[in-house]
Design a protein around this motif. Structure first.
Motif, PDB file in Angstrom:
ATOM      1  N   SER A 216       0.681  -1.350   0.055  1.00 15.52           N
ATOM      2  CA  SER A 216      -0.062   0.006   0.083  1.00 15.52           C
ATOM      3  C   SER A 216       0.861   1.385   0.125  1.00 15.52           C
ATOM      4  N   ASN A 217       0.346   2.390  -0.563  1.00 10.73           N
ATOM      5  CA  ASN A 217       1.028   3.654  -0.381  1.00 10.73           C
ATOM      6  C   ASN A 217       0.654   3.841   1.120  1.00 10.73           C
TER       7      ASN A 217
ATOM      8  N   LEU B  12       2.247  -4.453   3.915  1.00  6.28           N
ATOM      9  CA  LEU B  12       3.468  -3.675   3.867  1.00  6.28           C
ATOM     10  C   LEU B  12       3.302  -2.485   3.130  1.00  6.28           C
ATOM     11  N   TYR B  13       4.165  -1.338   3.454  1.00 11.45           N
ATOM     12  CA  TYR B  13       4.388  -0.218   2.951  1.00 11.45           C
ATOM     13  C   TYR B  13       5.761  -0.084   2.257  1.00 11.45           C
TER      14      TYR B  13
ATOM     15  N   THR C 120       7.817   4.414   5.001  1.00 11.16           N
ATOM     16  CA  THR C 120       7.365   5.569   6.008  1.00 11.16           C
ATOM     17  C   THR C 120       6.195   6.276   5.118  1.00 11.16           C
ATOM     18  N   ARG C 121       5.714   7.351   6.008  1.00 13.07           N
ATOM     19  CA  ARG C 121       4.573   8.098   5.473  1.00 13.07           C
ATOM     20  C   ARG C 121       5.004   9.094   4.671  1.00 13.07           C
TER      21      ARG C 121
ATOM     22  N   LEU D 180       3.865  10.229  -4.156  1.00 15.30           N
ATOM     23  CA  LEU D 180       4.417   8.736  -3.900  1.00 15.30           C
ATOM     24  C   LEU D 180       5.753   8.676  -4.357  1.00 15.30           C
ATOM     25  N   TYR D 181       6.482   7.890  -3.017  1.00 17.98           N
ATOM     26  CA  TYR D 181       7.965   8.003  -3.209  1.00 17.98           C
ATOM     27  C   TYR D 181       8.463   6.610  -3.901  1.00 17.98           C
ATOM     28  N   LYS D 182       9.920   6.592  -3.729  1.00 21.79           N
ATOM     29  CA  LYS D 182      10.303   5.252  -4.411  1.00 21.79           C
ATOM     30  C   LYS D 182      10.361   4.291  -3.571  1.00 21.79           C
ATOM     31  N   GLY D 183      10.052   3.027  -3.835  1.00 20.75           N
ATOM     32  CA  GLY D 183       9.772   1.944  -2.832  1.00 20.75           C
ATOM     33  C   GLY D 183      11.095   1.070  -2.597  1.00 20.75           C
ATOM     34  N   ARG D 184      11.007   0.478  -1.169  1.00 23.12           N
ATOM     35  CA  ARG D 184      12.232  -0.281  -0.796  1.00 23.12           C
ATOM     36  C   ARG D 184      12.032  -1.631  -1.271  1.00 23.12           C
TER      37      ARG D 184
END
Length: 276
Positions: A39-40, A116-117, A121-122, A128-132
């Motif tokens: 999820s975002n 999972l996010y 982090t928020r 929307l930011y780059k995913g780990r």
């Protein structure tokens, strides 16, 4: 047991009445079997509304801070997260990341749903930011599908830093499951992990309609914090006693003799001297 009591008796009915949450794409929620819900992350309340609107039980990997708080609020928060079956994770990296991976895999191997996010982090500004890549590694190691989920308006219902939520209707948009079985056995390849993660983030971008930023949310938060610190420092310096007087003196010193006043050599500052 406590999970279902909260969801169906205590908290769930109240939240449904006040926020009238909606779900789009319910047909994409698996009736059985393990899966990762990626999820975002817009608000603290994401971890409340998403499990509320998914019929099956969902376990989130929650940051360890929620389990180690002090005082009455800290103890209540820890009790709540433990009661609903959330698992504490240390986000400092290294061995802590391996421990989080192990905890997540344990949930998936029981045939359950894991939330999972990928951003870690928020979002600091609603983008929307780059995913780990941890989400990709878990999906490949467990051999489970990833279901992209977009939380809608949770940041408006509970903006970061606010304690009392606003009565704004929130929603969950569930996308089609993403199958990464073609990468089986390649969970050790960092290029594959990045490719899988980027595919997940692209699906989240399409579902949520958020602007995508190709940098980590933590890096943006650090930048924002530095900017605030610098601005506060500049404001403090500007308000320091005698600052205005010093700046005026420096400005006058740089202008040279004023018309009609003698120059340093005793001669009148005529037009030619002033022009020079």
């Amino acid at each position: 047991m406590f999970y279902w009591v909260l969801k169906t008796v205590v908290l769930g009915p109240v939240l449904r009445l006040l926020f009238r949450p909606w779900v789009e794409g319910e047909e994409n929620i698996p009736e059985d079997g393990a899966a990762i819900f990626a999820s975002n992350h817009l608000s603290f309340s994401d971890s409340i509304f998403l499990p509320l609107l998914v019929p099956r039980r969902m376990t989130f990997l929650a940051k360890a801070d929620y389990f180690t708080g002090v005082g009455l609020k800290g103890r209540l928060t820890a009790a709540f997260f433990k009661g609903v079956g959330q698992l504490p994770i240390d986000r400092s990296g290294g061995r802590a990341s391996e421990a989080a991976l192990t905890s997540g895999l344990r949930v998936l191997r029981r045939g359950e749903l894991l939330g999972l996010y990928p951003e870690g982090t928020r979002s600091p500004d609603g983008r929307l930011y780059k995913g780990r890549t941890g989400v990709a590694r878990m999906a490949l190691e467990a051999g489970v599908p990833v279901i992209p989920v977009a939380m809608i308006n949770t940041d408006k219902a509970q903006p970061t830093g606010t304690k009392i939520p606003k009565l704004v209707r929130v929603g969950v948009r569930v996308g089609e499951p993403l199958d990464f079985s073609r990468y089986e056995g390649m969970e050790g390849d960092r290029f594959v992990l990045r490719s899988v993660t980027d595919e997940i983030m692209y699906a989240l971008m399409e579902l949520s309609g958020q602007e995508y930023v190709d940098m980590y949310a933590t890096a943006m938060k650090d930048r924002i914090a530095r900017d605030k610190k610098n601005k506060a420092k500049e404001a403090a310096e500007a308000a320091a006693p005698g600052r205005a007087a010093r700046e005026l003196e420096e400005a006058l010193d740089g202008e040279g003799p004023v018309e009609g006043e003698p120059a340093a050599d005793g001669r009148d500052a005529g037009p030619e001297r002033r022009a020079s």
